[in-house]
Design a protein around this motif. Sequence first.
Motif, PDB file in Angstrom:
ATOM      1  N   SER A 297      36.372  58.928  45.091  1.00  0.00           N
ATOM      2  CA  SER A 297      36.070  60.172  45.816  1.00  0.00           C
ATOM      3  C   SER A 297      36.935  60.317  47.070  1.00  0.00           C
ATOM      4  O   SER A 297      37.127  61.426  47.566  1.00  0.00           O
ATOM      5  CB  SER A 297      34.583  60.235  46.183  1.00  0.00           C
ATOM      6  N   LYS A 298      37.479  59.211  47.566  1.00  0.00           N
ATOM      7  CA  LYS A 298      38.353  59.227  48.741  1.00  0.00           C
ATOM      8  C   LYS A 298      39.833  59.287  48.353  1.00  0.00           C
ATOM      9  O   LYS A 298      40.707  59.128  49.194  1.00  0.00           O
ATOM     10  CB  LYS A 298      38.071  58.023  49.630  1.00  0.00           C
ATOM     11  N   GLY A 299      40.098  59.490  47.068  1.00  0.00           N
ATOM     12  CA  GLY A 299      41.466  59.692  46.603  1.00  0.00           C
ATOM     13  C   GLY A 299      42.246  58.451  46.250  1.00  0.00           C
ATOM     14  O   GLY A 299      43.472  58.507  46.119  1.00  0.00           O
ATOM     15  N   ALA A 300      41.568  57.325  46.076  1.00  0.00           N
ATOM     16  CA  ALA A 300      42.285  56.102  45.669  1.00  0.00           C
ATOM     17  C   ALA A 300      42.869  56.315  44.272  1.00  0.00           C
ATOM     18  O   ALA A 300      42.175  56.777  43.371  1.00  0.00           O
ATOM     19  CB  ALA A 300      41.344  54.903  45.676  1.00  0.00           C
ATOM     20  N   PRO A 301      44.160  55.999  44.088  1.00  0.00           N
ATOM     21  CA  PRO A 301      44.782  56.183  42.776  1.00  0.00           C
ATOM     22  C   PRO A 301      44.287  55.175  41.736  1.00  0.00           C
ATOM     23  O   PRO A 301      44.030  54.017  42.055  1.00  0.00           O
ATOM     24  CB  PRO A 301      46.272  55.992  43.047  1.00  0.00           C
ATOM     25  N   VAL A 302      44.163  55.650  40.503  1.00  0.00           N
ATOM     26  CA  VAL A 302      43.706  54.819  39.387  1.00  0.00           C
ATOM     27  C   VAL A 302      44.907  54.396  38.551  1.00  0.00           C
ATOM     28  O   VAL A 302      45.791  55.206  38.273  1.00  0.00           O
ATOM     29  CB  VAL A 302      42.735  55.610  38.478  1.00  0.00           C
ATOM     30  N   VAL A 303      44.924  53.131  38.166  1.00  0.00           N
ATOM     31  CA  VAL A 303      45.953  52.621  37.257  1.00  0.00           C
ATOM     32  C   VAL A 303      45.307  52.509  35.881  1.00  0.00           C
ATOM     33  O   VAL A 303      44.330  51.772  35.721  1.00  0.00           O
ATOM     34  CB  VAL A 303      46.476  51.241  37.712  1.00  0.00           C
ATOM     35  N   THR A 304      45.845  53.243  34.894  1.00  0.00           N
ATOM     36  CA  THR A 304      45.280  53.192  33.546  1.00  0.00           C
ATOM     37  C   THR A 304      46.290  52.709  32.501  1.00  0.00           C
ATOM     38  O   THR A 304      45.915  52.471  31.362  1.00  0.00           O
ATOM     39  CB  THR A 304      44.743  54.576  33.113  1.00  0.00           C
TER      40      THR A 304
ATOM     41  N   ILE B 246      48.587  47.222  33.928  1.00  0.00           N
ATOM     42  CA  ILE B 246      47.389  46.405  34.165  1.00  0.00           C
ATOM     43  C   ILE B 246      47.625  44.972  33.701  1.00  0.00           C
ATOM     44  O   ILE B 246      47.320  44.016  34.422  1.00  0.00           O
ATOM     45  CB  ILE B 246      46.162  47.026  33.461  1.00  0.00           C
ATOM     46  N   LYS B 247      48.196  44.805  32.523  1.00  0.00           N
ATOM     47  CA  LYS B 247      48.458  43.459  32.001  1.00  0.00           C
ATOM     48  C   LYS B 247      49.479  42.717  32.859  1.00  0.00           C
ATOM     49  O   LYS B 247      49.371  41.504  33.066  1.00  0.00           O
ATOM     50  CB  LYS B 247      48.920  43.539  30.543  1.00  0.00           C
ATOM     51  N   LYS B 248      50.467  43.435  33.383  1.00  0.00           N
ATOM     52  CA  LYS B 248      51.466  42.811  34.259  1.00  0.00           C
ATOM     53  C   LYS B 248      50.820  42.358  35.576  1.00  0.00           C
ATOM     54  O   LYS B 248      51.058  41.246  36.045  1.00  0.00           O
ATOM     55  CB  LYS B 248      52.604  43.794  34.542  1.00  0.00           C
ATOM     56  N   VAL B 249      49.985  43.232  36.153  1.00  0.00           N
ATOM     57  CA  VAL B 249      49.308  42.902  37.414  1.00  0.00           C
ATOM     58  C   VAL B 249      48.367  41.714  37.230  1.00  0.00           C
ATOM     59  O   VAL B 249      48.285  40.833  38.089  1.00  0.00           O
ATOM     60  CB  VAL B 249      48.536  44.138  37.952  1.00  0.00           C
ATOM     61  N   LEU B 250      47.675  41.678  36.114  1.00  0.00           N
ATOM     62  CA  LEU B 250      46.686  40.629  35.860  1.00  0.00           C
ATOM     63  C   LEU B 250      47.227  39.527  34.963  1.00  0.00           C
ATOM     64  O   LEU B 250      46.471  38.864  34.253  1.00  0.00           O
ATOM     65  CB  LEU B 250      45.426  41.248  35.240  1.00  0.00           C
TER      66      LEU B 250
ATOM     67  N   LYS C 231      45.471  36.461  33.158  1.00  0.00           N
ATOM     68  CA  LYS C 231      44.029  36.693  33.045  1.00  0.00           C
ATOM     69  C   LYS C 231      43.732  37.224  31.652  1.00  0.00           C
ATOM     70  O   LYS C 231      44.478  38.033  31.114  1.00  0.00           O
ATOM     71  CB  LYS C 231      43.548  37.724  34.077  1.00  0.00           C
ATOM     72  N   GLU C 232      42.652  36.750  31.082  1.00  0.00           N
ATOM     73  CA  GLU C 232      42.243  37.238  29.773  1.00  0.00           C
ATOM     74  C   GLU C 232      41.501  38.553  29.963  1.00  0.00           C
ATOM     75  O   GLU C 232      40.427  38.583  30.583  1.00  0.00           O
ATOM     76  CB  GLU C 232      41.331  36.220  29.092  1.00  0.00           C
ATOM     77  N   ILE C 233      42.075  39.646  29.446  1.00  0.00           N
ATOM     78  CA  ILE C 233      41.430  40.948  29.560  1.00  0.00           C
ATOM     79  C   ILE C 233      41.404  41.628  28.197  1.00  0.00           C
ATOM     80  O   ILE C 233      42.229  41.352  27.331  1.00  0.00           O
ATOM     81  CB  ILE C 233      42.132  41.869  30.585  1.00  0.00           C
ATOM     82  N   GLU C 234      40.444  42.513  28.048  1.00  0.00           N
ATOM     83  CA  GLU C 234      40.367  43.352  26.854  1.00  0.00           C
ATOM     84  C   GLU C 234      40.340  44.797  27.329  1.00  0.00           C
ATOM     85  O   GLU C 234      39.441  45.205  28.073  1.00  0.00           O
ATOM     86  CB  GLU C 234      39.104  43.035  26.051  1.00  0.00           C
ATOM     87  N   MET C 235      41.355  45.560  26.926  1.00  0.00           N
ATOM     88  CA  MET C 235      41.478  46.948  27.357  1.00  0.00           C
ATOM     89  C   MET C 235      40.452  47.832  26.645  1.00  0.00           C
ATOM     90  O   MET C 235      40.162  47.645  25.467  1.00  0.00           O
ATOM     91  CB  MET C 235      42.888  47.487  27.075  1.00  0.00           C
ATOM     92  N   ASN C 236      39.928  48.800  27.384  1.00  0.00           N
ATOM     93  CA  ASN C 236      39.062  49.835  26.835  1.00  0.00           C
ATOM     94  C   ASN C 236      39.880  51.114  26.673  1.00  0.00           C
ATOM     95  O   ASN C 236      40.926  51.267  27.325  1.00  0.00           O
ATOM     96  CB  ASN C 236      37.867  50.082  27.755  1.00  0.00           C
ATOM     97  N   ASP C 237      39.418  52.040  25.867  1.00  0.00           N
ATOM     98  CA  ASP C 237      40.152  53.279  25.600  1.00  0.00           C
ATOM     99  C   ASP C 237      40.319  54.155  26.840  1.00  0.00           C
ATOM    100  O   ASP C 237      41.253  54.956  26.912  1.00  0.00           O
ATOM    101  CB  ASP C 237      39.452  54.094  24.501  1.00  0.00           C
ATOM    102  N   ASP C 238      39.445  54.024  27.827  1.00  0.00           N
ATOM    103  CA  ASP C 238      39.488  54.891  29.013  1.00  0.00           C
ATOM    104  C   ASP C 238      40.338  54.338  30.157  1.00  0.00           C
ATOM    105  O   ASP C 238      40.338  54.878  31.263  1.00  0.00           O
ATOM    106  CB  ASP C 238      38.075  55.175  29.515  1.00  0.00           C
ATOM    107  N   GLY C 239      41.089  53.253  29.909  1.00  0.00           N
ATOM    108  CA  GLY C 239      41.936  52.681  30.952  1.00  0.00           C
ATOM    109  C   GLY C 239      41.251  51.602  31.767  1.00  0.00           C
ATOM    110  O   GLY C 239      41.880  50.964  32.612  1.00  0.00           O
ATOM    111  N   THR C 240      39.967  51.398  31.535  1.00  0.00           N
ATOM    112  CA  THR C 240      39.281  50.268  32.171  1.00  0.00           C
ATOM    113  C   THR C 240      39.507  49.046  31.295  1.00  0.00           C
ATOM    114  O   THR C 240      40.080  49.144  30.209  1.00  0.00           O
ATOM    115  CB  THR C 240      37.763  50.535  32.320  1.00  0.00           C
TER     116      THR C 240
ATOM    117  N   LEU D 292      30.758  38.744  31.867  1.00  0.00           N
ATOM    118  CA  LEU D 292      31.708  39.771  31.460  1.00  0.00           C
ATOM    119  C   LEU D 292      31.505  41.019  32.309  1.00  0.00           C
ATOM    120  O   LEU D 292      30.379  41.500  32.463  1.00  0.00           O
ATOM    121  CB  LEU D 292      31.510  40.107  29.973  1.00  0.00           C
ATOM    122  N   HIS D 293      32.607  41.523  32.880  1.00  0.00           N
ATOM    123  CA  HIS D 293      32.565  42.706  33.741  1.00  0.00           C
ATOM    124  C   HIS D 293      33.569  43.736  33.253  1.00  0.00           C
ATOM    125  O   HIS D 293      34.653  43.379  32.806  1.00  0.00           O
ATOM    126  CB  HIS D 293      32.919  42.337  35.188  1.00  0.00           C
ATOM    127  N   THR D 294      33.205  45.008  33.371  1.00  0.00           N
ATOM    128  CA  THR D 294      34.139  46.093  33.129  1.00  0.00           C
ATOM    129  C   THR D 294      34.721  46.495  34.475  1.00  0.00           C
ATOM    130  O   THR D 294      33.983  46.781  35.424  1.00  0.00           O
ATOM    131  CB  THR D 294      33.434  47.299  32.465  1.00  0.00           C
TER     132      THR D 294
END
Length: 186
Positions: free
Chosen positions: A139-146, A151-155, A158-167, A176-178
């Motif tokens: 709500s304060k305008g922070a940019p989202v990385v999708t 995301i994989k390069k930044v992390l 780390k073992e991650i599983e991508m969701n369809d919505d960019g999370t 386990l956290h989204t």
Amino acid sequence: MSFDYRAYLKNNPLLQEELPLNKWVDLSDKEKEEYANDIFDLINTAYAPIGGNVNYKSAADVLGSEADADYEVINIDADPEPDALSAYKKQPAGNKLAAIGHDGSSEAKSKVINHYADLLKKSGYYLEVSGKLKDILLSKGAPVVTDPDVIKKVLKGKEIEMNDDGTYQRYLGGSLHTKTLLGNPI
């Protein structure tokens, strides 16, 4: 045995220098060591409603498992003590915002959240986030990385599983956290 408040104030280097009012100040390694309890207390207060911060179980973590974190503090009232803090870690993708802390006051909460929102708009700052904090920062305008590749390069590592919505989902503290990646990693 009694507590000598005057001696405490006299021998407290951060208090001797007095933090400037309403200005974010980086803590030196020596100050980080001296104020590990205060750092932990501010973080613990901020994360108490969600059961605590998984990386900060005691003040010892400030100098132990989280020793690689840097801390910025701000004084917003008449007493010379820090009222809010921002913790970050230098990573290959930039400065990863790692934790917030505050004294529980509405003003301290607002200062640290607005500071995070401002940092996330700058190149080289990013944050993994979820829940209420994510909604506030968006709500304060922070940019989202999708972008999954970013995301994989930044992390990386780390073992991650991508969701369809960019999370994405990943394990933190055994659960386990989204998460959503915000900011401008490099």
